[in-house]
Design a protein around this motif. Sequence first.
Motif, PDB file in Angstrom:
ATOM      1  N   VAL A  20       1.861   2.117  -3.351  1.00  0.00           N
ATOM      2  CA  VAL A  20       0.846   2.537  -4.080  1.00  0.00           C
ATOM      3  C   VAL A  20       0.440   4.101  -3.688  1.00  0.00           C
ATOM      4  O   VAL A  20       0.289   4.993  -4.846  1.00  0.00           O
ATOM      5  N   ASP A  21       0.425   4.442  -2.557  1.00  0.00           N
ATOM      6  CA  ASP A  21       0.264   5.819  -2.183  1.00  0.00           C
ATOM      7  C   ASP A  21       1.418   6.823  -2.637  1.00  0.00           C
ATOM      8  O   ASP A  21       1.089   7.810  -2.956  1.00  0.00           O
ATOM      9  N   VAL A  33       0.561   7.328  -6.288  1.00  0.00           N
ATOM     10  CA  VAL A  33      -0.379   8.419  -6.448  1.00  0.00           C
ATOM     11  C   VAL A  33       0.109   9.647  -6.203  1.00  0.00           C
ATOM     12  O   VAL A  33      -0.309  10.481  -6.839  1.00  0.00           O
ATOM     13  N   ARG A  35       0.941  -1.168   0.024  1.00  0.00           N
ATOM     14  CA  ARG A  35       0.023   0.086  -0.026  1.00  0.00           C
ATOM     15  C   ARG A  35       0.895   1.264  -0.110  1.00  0.00           C
ATOM     16  O   ARG A  35       0.490   2.224  -0.730  1.00  0.00           O
ATOM     17  N   ASP A  36       1.841   1.188   0.572  1.00  0.00           N
ATOM     18  CA  ASP A  36       2.942   2.640   0.942  1.00  0.00           C
ATOM     19  C   ASP A  36       3.428   2.612  -0.533  1.00  0.00           C
ATOM     20  O   ASP A  36       3.408   3.951  -1.026  1.00  0.00           O
ATOM     21  N   GLY A  54      -8.264  12.403  -8.712  1.00  0.00           N
ATOM     22  CA  GLY A  54      -8.730  11.109  -8.190  1.00  0.00           C
ATOM     23  C   GLY A  54      -9.661  10.188  -9.063  1.00  0.00           C
ATOM     24  O   GLY A  54     -10.751  11.079  -9.433  1.00  0.00           O
ATOM     25  N   ALA A  71     -13.382   6.121  -2.831  1.00  0.00           N
ATOM     26  CA  ALA A  71     -12.093   6.202  -2.576  1.00  0.00           C
ATOM     27  C   ALA A  71     -11.653   5.380  -1.647  1.00  0.00           C
ATOM     28  O   ALA A  71     -10.676   4.720  -1.518  1.00  0.00           O
ATOM     29  N   ARG A  72     -12.257   5.260  -0.632  1.00  0.00           N
ATOM     30  CA  ARG A  72     -11.980   4.521   0.859  1.00  0.00           C
ATOM     31  C   ARG A  72     -12.237   3.066   0.279  1.00  0.00           C
ATOM     32  O   ARG A  72     -11.413   2.252   0.895  1.00  0.00           O
ATOM     33  N   LEU A 132     -11.936   1.829  -2.751  1.00  0.00           N
ATOM     34  CA  LEU A 132     -11.121   1.377  -3.909  1.00  0.00           C
ATOM     35  C   LEU A 132      -9.624   1.697  -4.147  1.00  0.00           C
ATOM     36  O   LEU A 132      -8.789   1.327  -4.615  1.00  0.00           O
ATOM     37  N   GLY A 133      -9.467   2.619  -2.969  1.00  0.00           N
ATOM     38  CA  GLY A 133      -8.140   3.183  -2.920  1.00  0.00           C
ATOM     39  C   GLY A 133      -8.011   4.540  -3.639  1.00  0.00           C
ATOM     40  O   GLY A 133      -8.963   4.907  -4.680  1.00  0.00           O
ATOM     41  N   GLY A 134      -6.880   5.261  -3.513  1.00  0.00           N
ATOM     42  CA  GLY A 134      -6.936   6.571  -4.682  1.00  0.00           C
ATOM     43  C   GLY A 134      -7.080   7.634  -3.597  1.00  0.00           C
ATOM     44  O   GLY A 134      -7.666   7.680  -2.403  1.00  0.00           O
TER      45      GLY A 134
END
Length: 259
Positions: free
Chosen positions: A18-19, A22, A15-16, A96, A123-124, A126-128
């Motif tokens: 991906v963040d 982004v 996840r880090d 986003g 967003a929460r 699916l992420g982003g």
Amino acid sequence: MRDASRAGEPAAVRRDDVDRLVYERRLEASLRQRDAVEFARQVRRTLWPDEELDRVVLADGREDIANPDQARRVVSAPRGRDALRTLNPDAVALFGRAAVETAAMDRDAWTGNCRWCFADASARALGGLAPADSPAYRALLGSDPCPRDRARWQQETTARRKARARLEAAIEDRRRAEAQARARQEFRAARDGLSAASQRHATAVRSLASVDPSAAPVTAAGAPQGRGPGNLPCGCTYATYCPTHAAMFGTSDRSVSRR
């Protein structure tokens, strides 16, 4: 970025990572799109070109399109989700995917519903990026946030402030502990150095006294220090040498050696 997996299984993405990706893409997009509000308006016009049609009010109170040619161009243009493929890629990078796709959904579906809440939930899940309280997101979504959004942002702001305060307090405690540890270490080193210096001084005094009793330390009143009958271990007094030192210096008068 990818963790090693067993053969035939998809690699896991942290996840880090991906963040960070982004964030980097958003930063690059913000450098290209200096005016985020105007860019959001452009995205909105691409998704819903009919919102920019010039309209006139007729005599009976009804609204009509002022320019028929403009209306024909708008009718033939893609809109809503069909227009997503025509968007500048910076739209998703800057705002986003959740907010952009929410802005492209059928406007009739939002009657009595909040676009901001839906975009935030997407967003929460699916992420982003999630929509933030800014003029750019207002222009993109075409509405204002509801009271629930404002309350959530206030809670998140308060939580971030508390987390920052805890972090700053932890950093300060660690600095204080490190300073105390350094002070204790310096104190121990100074104490050990003082002890060693005292031992060296005592040894030097004994060595000097064995060679020249006249140089032996005296008290503040001028009286010599020592243990023997002559105030020095060898028998010398402040005024006279002991027999051994008298033979060494050729006199028993210690004042001769001090002249």
